[in-house]
Enzyme design. Structure first.
Site, PDB file in Angstrom:
ATOM      1  CB  SER A   1      -0.858   0.025   1.271  1.00 53.42           C
ATOM      2  OG  SER A   1      -0.055   0.456   2.381  1.00 53.42           O
ATOM      3  CG  ASP A   2       1.628   5.742  -1.212  1.00 53.34           C
ATOM      4  OD1 ASP A   2       1.599   6.386  -2.278  1.00 53.34           O
ATOM      5  OD2 ASP A   2       2.526   5.888  -0.354  1.00 53.34           O
ATOM      6  CD1 TRP A   3       2.274   7.611   5.677  1.00 51.77           C
ATOM      7  CD2 TRP A   3       4.348   6.853   5.320  1.00 51.77           C
ATOM      8  NE1 TRP A   3       2.989   7.819   6.813  1.00 51.77           N
ATOM      9  CE2 TRP A   3       4.266   7.371   6.633  1.00 51.77           C
ATOM     10  CE3 TRP A   3       5.557   6.335   4.898  1.00 51.77           C
ATOM     11  CZ2 TRP A   3       5.348   7.365   7.517  1.00 51.77           C
ATOM     12  CZ3 TRP A   3       6.639   6.333   5.765  1.00 51.77           C
ATOM     13  CH2 TRP A   3       6.524   6.827   7.061  1.00 51.77           C
ATOM     14  CD  GLU A   4      -0.034   7.150   8.581  1.00 53.97           C
ATOM     15  OE1 GLU A   4       0.568   7.019   9.656  1.00 53.97           O
ATOM     16  OE2 GLU A   4      -0.635   8.198   8.239  1.00 53.97           O
ATOM     17  CB  ALA A   5      -2.925   3.948   1.224  1.00 54.69           C
TER      18      ALA A   5
END
Ligand code: GLC
Length: 740
Positions: free
Chosen positions: A269-273
């Site tokens: 995932s992307d950052w905290e997505a």
């Protein structure tokens, strides 16, 4: 819908790695499996007790943004020696356009139109990063970008699928080498899957609405090319794609990526997505977010703890099957085996021999040279000849700033190692030319004019005013979008003030995006667009300005006249009423109370010309090139075959120079509307003055395929036009017919 092309691999094919993965998996607890699916940020060179315990307990599988080599080795040691199963860690970092040696930003690298150069930059970046203990980079970023307001256009490879596909393949090859297990290979990551570049309004993280045929014909091809090039990992985009955020998008992450394209690597995932799915309003809470992301196809959660806090319960409650978790964890373990981490996860701290070495700096300079695009050169004021001027005035906040010239995503670059334009010009000029320097503005956004006086005096006493302006690095990149893409601050006023001195102006621009230049272009005699050129930007720009080498860069993205034209790109559809010079009506020429239908009645503006200021593929040289004798080896080709198209390119100028020969086609009539031009081939060639070269392209009908109304990817019979030239407005043309 395309069939599921991924035939299950017969048992007999199970490789040695696969059997090791199966064996290791059989020993893992559910907690340890979920641990592999969790990625945590480093502690900035420290190892907190919390992080140590988490690793010891097997509750994390990868760390990002730790760059202290000794700390990385310590983290690996904890994982291998202190955890129950000794599974090594993936160590991820955004090595986007260099590690210590910073190469031009990716948009600048795209302007080289040189796959070899792009591969070399990625390869050297991988060497420096791997010597620092990094084994995974979150690159290449291959989002098609057609909105210069979007800050992340700086990280992209531009607006065109064909150019982006080819350079994405080169970057993956550069990062990953021939074998992931080689000492200087690092895993690459195709991001951000998918359609992120179409964020509405050019505002980062915003909604994207992309019809499936547009998605498949424009935004997905670079990602498919990355899979075909063997990219090790994918990263899902933050953005909401047609109502379903990529992080929770089964169609994207499973139907397309797994079932159509047979991608077998991990998806991060992307950052905290993952928790952001609650913010999107697609998940009711973090537990639901974990369920949706995992079910959709996110294997590793970056920087947040929804997976670790909720997946075990979701598995126990049978919302997620343990077999699905085993498939996910197998992908992660397989990557670790392929990287050779189980054999050796440690990096000797002595090594770092390659960081910023001469070879790396030489390649960085060559890449910067090839990335710079000459946009204007009136009266051939460039190149500046040493013997012809006595005094050169160097003006502007970006003339001597080693930090800003590195651009966005240059975390590990060393500003102190950057060689600036001012330094390089002084080194080159020696005593032959007087160099007067006036910074004029504290930074690119300064709005006061206190420093103008010194700059004006400097220009008045010089033969040429060299203005080095543009954007600071922080004005592009993630979350750094601009609604107005003029030169920031009082730079336009500064140009006006220097223009009034009557001294000719050479303008060098460093920026992370196309800049709207219509208000200044008439006031300067030459423009060299340098993007953010990286560590060796100064020497590269100096060699270009003084003619040691001719500019050869070509725009990978359209330059609009004004931001109101955005989105503006060359491969647009014709519409039923395309704008034309004949129908263009300038607003100021309209009679008062003109009748409603008296104007052009086509798709143009009243207050701006409908063409770009500079088109995709555009770039001048110190020499000039002619294109003649376009030839086809046949006029009719059946689908499944190829046609050979050749042209004679001649250097009719006075300089040795490179030229990027570009081939464009148009499918005149098809089952869905097709772009008025599409890049289908390019070759960078070098020619001495007076020399000619026949450049040959082989065009297979596969390259003419597109997704039709039924989402079948097929070429269709019909008439095609072809153009070859030095940019997307090429006029040398021919036609051929495709038959079934
Ligand atoms: C960022 C970016 C992504 C990057 C990741 C790790 O938010 O969107 O491109 O790789 O976080 O830094």
């Amino acid at each position: 819908m395309p069939a599921n092309l991924c035939q299950q691999r017969p048992v007999a094919d199970i490789s040695d790695t696969a059997s090791k993965v199966v064996t290791l998996l059989s020993k893992m607890t559910i907690e340890e499996k979920v641990g592999q699916m969790s990625q945590l940020p480093g502690d900035g060179g420290n190892v907190s007790n919390r992080l140590r315990k988490t690793i010891e307990n097997g509750h994390v599988g990868s760390i990002l943004n730790e760059v202290n080599l000794d700390t990385i080795n310590e983290l690996q040691q904890i994982a291998i020696q202190d955890s129950r199963l000794g599974i090594p860690l993936l160590i991820g970092r955004d090595v986007i356009h260099g590690f210590s040696t910073i190469f031009p930003i990716p948009l600048g690298q795209a302007a080289t139109w040189s796959p070899d150069t792009v591969e070399q930059c990625a390869n050297l970046a991988a060497i420096e990063a791997s010597e620092n203990g990094i084994n995974w980079t979150f690159a290449p970023m291959i989002d098609i970008s057609r909105d210069p307001r979007w800050g992340r256009i700086a990280e992209s490879l531009g607006e065109d699928p064909f150019l982006c596909k080819s350079l994405a393949t080169s970057m993956v090859r550069g990062f990953q080498g021939d074998e992931l297990s080689m000492p200087n290979s690092i895993a690459a990551c195709a991001k951000h899957f998918a359609g992120y570049g179409a964020s509405e309004g050019g505002r980062d993280y915003n909604t994207t609405n992309i019809p499936e045929h547009e998605l498949r014909n424009v935004y997905l091809p670079p990602f498919k090319a990355a899979v075909e090039s063997g990219v090790a990992t994918f990263m899902a985009s933050f953005s909401d794609l047609n109502g379903v955020p990529a992080t929770a998008n089964n169609w994207l992450l499973t139907d397309v990526l797994r079932n159509e394209w047979c991608f077998t690597g991990p998806v991060v995932s992307d950052w905290e997505a993952v928790p952001q799915l609650v913010t999107h309003g697609i998940s009711v809470d973090r537990c639901d977010a974990a369920l949706q992301a995992c079910t959709a196809g996110i294997d590793i959660e970056m920087a947040s703890d929804c997976y670790f806090n909720h997946l075990i319960q979701l598995i126990n409650d049978k919302f997620i099957s343990i077999s699905e978790v085993d498939r996910i964890v197998s992908r992660i373990l397989t990557l670790k085996f392929n990287l050779g981490l189980f054999s050796n996860a440690f990096t000797p701290s002595t090594q770092k021999a390659n960081v910023l070495n001469k070879t790396h700096l030489k390649v960085a300079k060559e890449a910067a040279i090839k990335s710079c695009v000459l946009l204007k050169n009136n009266e051939q004021i460039l190149p500046i000849s040493k013997g012809k001027i006595n005094t050169l005035s160097v003006i502007g906040p970006l003339a001597n700033d080693g930090y800003e010239q590195m651009g966005t995503w240059a975390f590990d670059g060393k500003a102190s190692q950057s060689q600036t334009c001012l330094q390089a010009i002084k080194d080159y000029a020696g005593n032959a030319i007087n160099i007067n320097y006036a910074v004029a503005m504290e930074n690119s956004r300064s709005n006061h004019q206190q420093g103008f006086g010194q700059a004006i005096e400097s220009a008045k006493n010089a033969d040429i005013a060299l203005m080095i302006l543009g954007e600071e690095a922080i004005l592009s990149g993630e979350a750094h979008c601009r609604a107005n893409i003029d030169l920031p601050g009082a730079q336009e006023q500064l140009i006006e003030a220097i223009h009034k001195t009557g001294t000719p102006i050479v303008l060098v621009i460093m920026a992370g995006r196309p800049i709207t230049l219509e208000k200044v272009i008439a006031k300067v005699d030459a423009i060299l667009f340098a993007w953010h050129p990286g560590t060796m930007g100064g020497p590269a720009i100096t060699d270009l300005l003084f003619g040691l080498v001719s500019p050869s860069g070509k725009l990978p993205v359209t330059f609009p006249r004004t931001v109101g034209q955005v989105p503006l790109y060359y491969a647009q559809k014709n519409s039923g009423r395309p704008p034309s010079q004949e129908t263009f009506v300038d607003m100021d020429s309209i009679e008062v109370r003109a009748p409603q239908t008296s104007l052009g009645m086509t798709g143009t503006y009243l207050d701006t010309h409908f063409t770009p200021l500079f088109p995709f593929g555009y770039g001048l040289s110190y020499s000039q090139f002619s294109y003649t004798d376009i030839k086809l080896n046949k006029e009719v080709i059946a689908i499944g075959n190829a046609i050979e198209i050749s042209v004679t390119v001649s250097n009719i100028g006075r300089y040795n120079a490179d030229e990027v020969v570009q081939l464009y086609t148009r499918d005149l009539v098809a089952s869905v509307t097709r772009p008025v031009r599409e890049l289908k081939g390019y070759q960078r060639i070098s020619l001495a003055p007076g020399k000619s070269q026949v450049v040959m392209f082989e065009l297979h009908t596969d390259e003419l395929a597109f997704h039709n109304r039924k989402m079948e990817c097929k070429a269709e019979a019909g008439l095609f036009h072809v153009w070859i030239g030095g940019d997307s407005s090429a006029t040398l043309t021919a036609e051929f017919r495709v038959i079934n």
